[in-house]
Design a protein around this motif. Structure first.
Motif, PDB file in Angstrom:
ATOM      1  N   MET A 273       0.790  -1.222   0.000  1.00  0.00           N
ATOM      2  CA  MET A 273       0.000   0.000   0.000  1.00  0.00           C
ATOM      3  C   MET A 273       0.829   1.282   0.000  1.00  0.00           C
ATOM      4  O   MET A 273       0.310   2.349  -0.345  1.00  0.00           O
ATOM      5  N   ILE A 274       2.094   1.228   0.360  1.00  0.00           N
ATOM      6  CA  ILE A 274       2.907   2.452   0.445  1.00  0.00           C
ATOM      7  C   ILE A 274       3.352   2.926  -0.930  1.00  0.00           C
ATOM      8  O   ILE A 274       3.350   4.134  -1.213  1.00  0.00           O
ATOM      9  N   GLN A 275       3.730   2.011  -1.804  1.00  0.00           N
ATOM     10  CA  GLN A 275       4.314   2.378  -3.097  1.00  0.00           C
ATOM     11  C   GLN A 275       3.459   3.357  -3.900  1.00  0.00           C
ATOM     12  O   GLN A 275       3.989   4.343  -4.451  1.00  0.00           O
ATOM     13  N   PRO A 276       2.134   3.178  -4.019  1.00  0.00           N
ATOM     14  CA  PRO A 276       1.354   4.138  -4.821  1.00  0.00           C
ATOM     15  C   PRO A 276       1.384   5.562  -4.297  1.00  0.00           C
ATOM     16  O   PRO A 276       1.124   6.510  -5.058  1.00  0.00           O
ATOM     17  N   LEU A 277       1.708   5.743  -3.018  1.00  0.00           N
ATOM     18  CA  LEU A 277       1.707   7.078  -2.426  1.00  0.00           C
ATOM     19  C   LEU A 277       2.950   7.887  -2.782  1.00  0.00           C
ATOM     20  O   LEU A 277       2.931   9.121  -2.744  1.00  0.00           O
ATOM     21  N   LEU A 278       4.040   7.204  -3.103  1.00  0.00           N
ATOM     22  CA  LEU A 278       5.346   7.848  -3.172  1.00  0.00           C
ATOM     23  C   LEU A 278       5.484   8.899  -4.275  1.00  0.00           C
ATOM     24  O   LEU A 278       5.982  10.004  -3.998  1.00  0.00           O
ATOM     25  N   PRO A 279       5.102   8.614  -5.522  1.00  0.00           N
ATOM     26  CA  PRO A 279       5.374   9.604  -6.574  1.00  0.00           C
ATOM     27  C   PRO A 279       4.773  10.980  -6.303  1.00  0.00           C
ATOM     28  O   PRO A 279       5.392  12.001  -6.627  1.00  0.00           O
ATOM     29  N   GLN A 280       3.563  11.002  -5.723  1.00  0.00           N
ATOM     30  CA  GLN A 280       2.891  12.284  -5.475  1.00  0.00           C
ATOM     31  C   GLN A 280       2.977  12.723  -4.011  1.00  0.00           C
ATOM     32  O   GLN A 280       2.380  13.723  -3.634  1.00  0.00           O
ATOM     33  N   LYS A 281       3.698  11.956  -3.198  1.00  0.00           N
ATOM     34  CA  LYS A 281       3.871  12.274  -1.772  1.00  0.00           C
ATOM     35  C   LYS A 281       2.519  12.478  -1.075  1.00  0.00           C
ATOM     36  O   LYS A 281       2.296  13.458  -0.355  1.00  0.00           O
ATOM     37  N   ILE A 282       1.632  11.528  -1.296  1.00  0.00           N
ATOM     38  CA  ILE A 282       0.294  11.586  -0.686  1.00  0.00           C
ATOM     39  C   ILE A 282       0.393  11.211   0.787  1.00  0.00           C
ATOM     40  O   ILE A 282       1.036  10.224   1.138  1.00  0.00           O
ATOM     41  N   PHE A 283      -0.231  11.997   1.639  1.00  0.00           N
ATOM     42  CA  PHE A 283      -0.231  11.703   3.069  1.00  0.00           C
ATOM     43  C   PHE A 283      -1.080  10.462   3.353  1.00  0.00           C
ATOM     44  O   PHE A 283      -2.115  10.248   2.728  1.00  0.00           O
ATOM     45  N   LEU A 284      -0.639   9.668   4.320  1.00  0.00           N
ATOM     46  CA  LEU A 284      -1.403   8.523   4.809  1.00  0.00           C
ATOM     47  C   LEU A 284      -1.664   8.727   6.295  1.00  0.00           C
ATOM     48  O   LEU A 284      -0.733   8.964   7.068  1.00  0.00           O
ATOM     49  N   GLN A 285      -2.934   8.636   6.691  1.00  0.00           N
ATOM     50  CA  GLN A 285      -3.309   8.778   8.094  1.00  0.00           C
ATOM     51  C   GLN A 285      -3.950   7.476   8.579  1.00  0.00           C
ATOM     52  O   GLN A 285      -4.836   6.933   7.898  1.00  0.00           O
ATOM     53  N   ILE A 286      -3.500   6.971   9.718  1.00  0.00           N
ATOM     54  CA  ILE A 286      -4.081   5.785  10.338  1.00  0.00           C
ATOM     55  C   ILE A 286      -4.907   6.258  11.522  1.00  0.00           C
ATOM     56  O   ILE A 286      -4.356   6.801  12.490  1.00  0.00           O
ATOM     57  N   CYS A 287      -6.219   6.058  11.480  1.00  0.00           N
ATOM     58  CA  CYS A 287      -7.136   6.652  12.457  1.00  0.00           C
ATOM     59  C   CYS A 287      -8.014   5.579  13.103  1.00  0.00           C
ATOM     60  O   CYS A 287      -8.213   4.495  12.553  1.00  0.00           O
TER      61      CYS A 287
END
Length: 464
Positions: A273-287
């Motif tokens: 799940m982390i790889q798709p976030l990297l190119p656009q530096k999308i924030f991930l929040q665990i809530c």
């Protein structure tokens, strides 16, 4: 689209009953900004029940298989008790249709003629499909502009049933085509996690626990600002709370730290799940959906040098340790890549725990079917196996920085003197141990690193 998009994924424990669905409605309504997309997992326990029903049917117990699902169909219907009559009829019809379709799939003639993995993917998808439709109806009733979108129109994969790989360009194109027009009309798309389809529409799934992966794939396709994972714990914790009652939330993680944790099977993170976030530096929040007021964990590209050091103690049990020794000539010519290719062919994850001039040490999930892997490894060199062991890893940025590494290593050795620690990347220190010792070891490490006067992060700061 110019608007900032938030993708919100809700796990099975966040959708376990009517109270949970109502909490989700309140959370979605309270989020800042109108542009949101919601990803729904199956209600807790439903996917397991669907898989078990297929096993019963394969053993000739079709009626028992169907009866075992009735309690879960009833759980969906209980959620709609206070909805309007139209919504109730809609959901009742969908549940009835789903039951009939599952009954057809479980018939002996179908099971004998259709590939089992295709049947399994199709049956397993009903949990997410029912939950996403149910959530759509409830959110509409609560005044939100929810609209259901079949995720199989968005997430396109290869034909590897049970663990399909997304075709990223096609997934990006179809996701934008399906969702951007709805978002421009101020609609709230609700779609399933986990489920997908091939280019020709054959049902697939992304693998067990992959709804988080769906969320980041959709987030990347839509150029979202953030992806939120709503679960039953407040973010990523410093250790498994089932072992360490004093485990606490880690406020911030880097992508690298989160990726390392995901590869080790952290409950709230999927390995891909982390790889798709990297190119656009999308924030991930665990809530935490049960305590939405608590901050949880933020994952981003930001590195907080003030808190560099051990952030999380992760562990995996039921592992097999394998030591492979070979000749210097072989070691210098693709030895490690040859090992990785063997495990990839057998679809088995491995974790490198040490390398030396004489060979490689690794661990993998303990399985009774390891013999074919071992036979291939023996062509590379001599193989020694230790079954049913555990892997413990201390994870954090800056562990191997000059001036800090010796202090951390000394602390680990003082806490667990019988263990050998190896760093296989810049952000981890790993050790293999007997499974029976893992609980007490993790507790001792947590006390030393996070609960003492001289905790791990204070050590890191003092060495800066």
């Amino acid at each position: 689209m110019a608007a900032e998009i938030t993708v919100m994924k809700f796990g099975g424990t966040s959708l376990e009953d009517l109270s949970a669905f109502d909490r989700v409605a309140q959370i979605v309504r309270s989020q800042d900004g109108p542009t949101k997309v919601v990803i729904a997992s199956a209600m807790s326990g439903v996917t397991d029940a669907l898989n078990a029903s297929l096993q019963m049917a394969a053993a000739g117990r079709v009626l028992d298989a169907l009866r075992s699902l009735d309690v879960h169909f009833e759980r969906h219907l209980k959620v709609i008790n206070d909805l309007d009559a139209v919504s109730q009829v809609t959901m009742q019809s969908l549940v009835h249709k789903s039951r009939c379709e599952i009954e057809k799939l479980l018939r002996p003639l179908v099971i004998s003629r259709v590939p089992m993995l295709l049947i399994k993917d199709t049956i397993a998808s009903f949990g997410e499909r029912l939950a996403a439709n149910l959530l759509t109806l409830l959110l509409k009733q609560r005044g939100l502009p929810a609209t259901y979108v079949d995720a199989r129109q968005c997430v396109v994969t290869n034909g590897e049933h049970g663990n399909a790989e997304p075709l990223i360009p096609e997934t990006r194109r179809r996701t934008r085509a399906a969702l951007w027009p709805l978002l421009e009309k101020k609609k709230l798309p609700i779609l399933e996690g986990f489920v997908a389809a091939t280019r020709t529409g054959v049902p697939t799934t992304l693998g067990r626990g992959s709804s988080n992966y769906t969320a980041t794939l959709v987030g990347a396709a839509l150029r979202a600002r953030r992806v939120q994972i709503w679960t039953d714990v407040t973010g990523v914790l410093t250790a498994d709370p089932r072992l360490v009652k004093t485990a606490r939330t880690v406020p911030q993680l880097s992508y690298a730290e989160a990726g390392e944790l995901a590869s080790l099977g952290a409950k709230v993170l999927h390995p891909k799940m982390i790889q798709p976030l990297l190119p656009q530096k999308i924030f991930l929040q665990i809530c935490n959906s049960r305590r939405p007021e608590e901050s949880g964990t933020l994952v981003s590209d930001r590195r907080d040098e003030l808190t560099e050091g051990v952030k999380v103690i992760a562990h995996k049990t039921q592992m097999t340790a394998i030591d492979i020794k070979s000749t210097p000539a072989f070691l210098a010519n693709g030895f490690l890549q040859s090992i990785k290719r063997i495990f990839m062919r057998h679809q088995t994850d491995l974790y490198i725990t040490g390398m030396s001039e004489g060979g490689v040490s690794l661990v993998c999930a303990y399985e009774r079917g390891l013999s074919p892997i071992v036979q291939e490894l023996e062509r590379l060199g001599s193989v020694r196996i230790q079954k049913i062991c555990a892997l413990v890893s201390c994870i954090g940025e800056g562990l191997h920085r000059s001036g800090r590494y010796p202090r951390f290593l000394q602390l680990l050795k003082e806490t667990a003197p019988t263990l050998e620690w190896q760093g296989t990347s810049d952000i981890n220190l790993m050790s293999v141990m007997d499974s029976e010792s893992v609980g007490s070891t993790v507790k001792r490490l947590h006390r030393a690193l996070f609960e003492g006067k001289d905790d791990g992060n204070q050590i890191a700061a003092s060495q800066a």
